[in-house]
Motif scaffolding. Sequence first.
Motif, PDB file in Angstrom:
ATOM      1  N   MET A  27       8.616   3.724  -1.744  1.00  0.00           N
ATOM      2  CA  MET A  27       7.308   4.385  -1.783  1.00  0.00           C
ATOM      3  C   MET A  27       6.986   4.927  -3.174  1.00  0.00           C
ATOM      4  O   MET A  27       5.889   4.722  -3.704  1.00  0.00           O
ATOM      5  CB  MET A  27       7.281   5.529  -0.763  1.00  0.00           C
ATOM      6  CG  MET A  27       7.248   5.082   0.672  1.00  0.00           C
ATOM      7  SD  MET A  27       7.319   6.474   1.822  1.00  0.00           S
ATOM      8  CE  MET A  27       5.975   7.481   1.246  1.00  0.00           C
ATOM      9  N   VAL A  28       7.948   5.598  -3.780  1.00  0.00           N
ATOM     10  CA  VAL A  28       7.714   6.230  -5.078  1.00  0.00           C
ATOM     11  C   VAL A  28       7.506   5.172  -6.164  1.00  0.00           C
ATOM     12  O   VAL A  28       6.580   5.284  -6.983  1.00  0.00           O
ATOM     13  CB  VAL A  28       8.875   7.187  -5.443  1.00  0.00           C
ATOM     14  CG1 VAL A  28       8.735   7.700  -6.870  1.00  0.00           C
ATOM     15  CG2 VAL A  28       8.924   8.347  -4.461  1.00  0.00           C
ATOM     16  N   THR A  29       8.333   4.133  -6.179  1.00  0.00           N
ATOM     17  CA  THR A  29       8.209   3.120  -7.239  1.00  0.00           C
ATOM     18  C   THR A  29       6.949   2.273  -7.071  1.00  0.00           C
ATOM     19  O   THR A  29       6.347   1.879  -8.073  1.00  0.00           O
ATOM     20  CB  THR A  29       9.452   2.219  -7.334  1.00  0.00           C
ATOM     21  OG1 THR A  29       9.706   1.619  -6.072  1.00  0.00           O
ATOM     22  CG2 THR A  29      10.669   2.991  -7.795  1.00  0.00           C
ATOM     23  N   ALA A  30       6.537   2.008  -5.846  1.00  0.00           N
ATOM     24  CA  ALA A  30       5.304   1.249  -5.640  1.00  0.00           C
ATOM     25  C   ALA A  30       4.116   2.012  -6.200  1.00  0.00           C
ATOM     26  O   ALA A  30       3.239   1.437  -6.870  1.00  0.00           O
ATOM     27  CB  ALA A  30       5.103   0.937  -4.163  1.00  0.00           C
ATOM     28  N   ASP A  31       4.065   3.310  -5.957  1.00  0.00           N
ATOM     29  CA  ASP A  31       2.970   4.118  -6.476  1.00  0.00           C
ATOM     30  C   ASP A  31       3.072   4.264  -7.992  1.00  0.00           C
ATOM     31  O   ASP A  31       2.056   4.217  -8.690  1.00  0.00           O
ATOM     32  CB  ASP A  31       2.943   5.491  -5.793  1.00  0.00           C
ATOM     33  CG  ASP A  31       1.620   6.191  -6.021  1.00  0.00           C
ATOM     34  OD1 ASP A  31       0.582   5.638  -5.610  1.00  0.00           O
ATOM     35  OD2 ASP A  31       1.631   7.277  -6.625  1.00  0.00           O
TER      36      ASP A  31
END
Length: 146
Positions: A27-31
């Motif tokens: 989630m964090v890396t996609a954003d």
Amino acid sequence: MTDTTDIALDDGLRELIGYSMKRATTMVTADAARVLEPMGLRITTFSALTVICNAPGVRQTELAAALGMERSNSVAVIDTLEKSHWITRERSAQDRRAIALHPTTAGIMRQKQARLALLTHEDRMFADLSPIERRDLVKLLSKIRA
């Protein structure tokens, strides 16, 4: 067949630390990737640019080691940064066989811009964590890496 509308299908996995870390990281890396993309950066190129800005003259092999990359993969990242005019490659003064990496003025500016955007991204992503919880999370993750 069981009705799955009232249960999470991954319930049996949520107690596993590795699974929870993987889901959170995704989630964090996609954003973060979404934030960096308009600036012409990926997470890997931002990371490399940051190391080069923080340690001008770093050698290619040192950069690869610092980021946990294969040296061959780091060459493609360095090529991308150089083509964008964010870094230069120069022969090392200490070892003429080695290539030293230096940020350009444009590279320093781009790194600062991207860093600010990522800090804003993290403020949004981790808004439910207190400053103490954020600090503790970083400490725990560092402990795992060690």
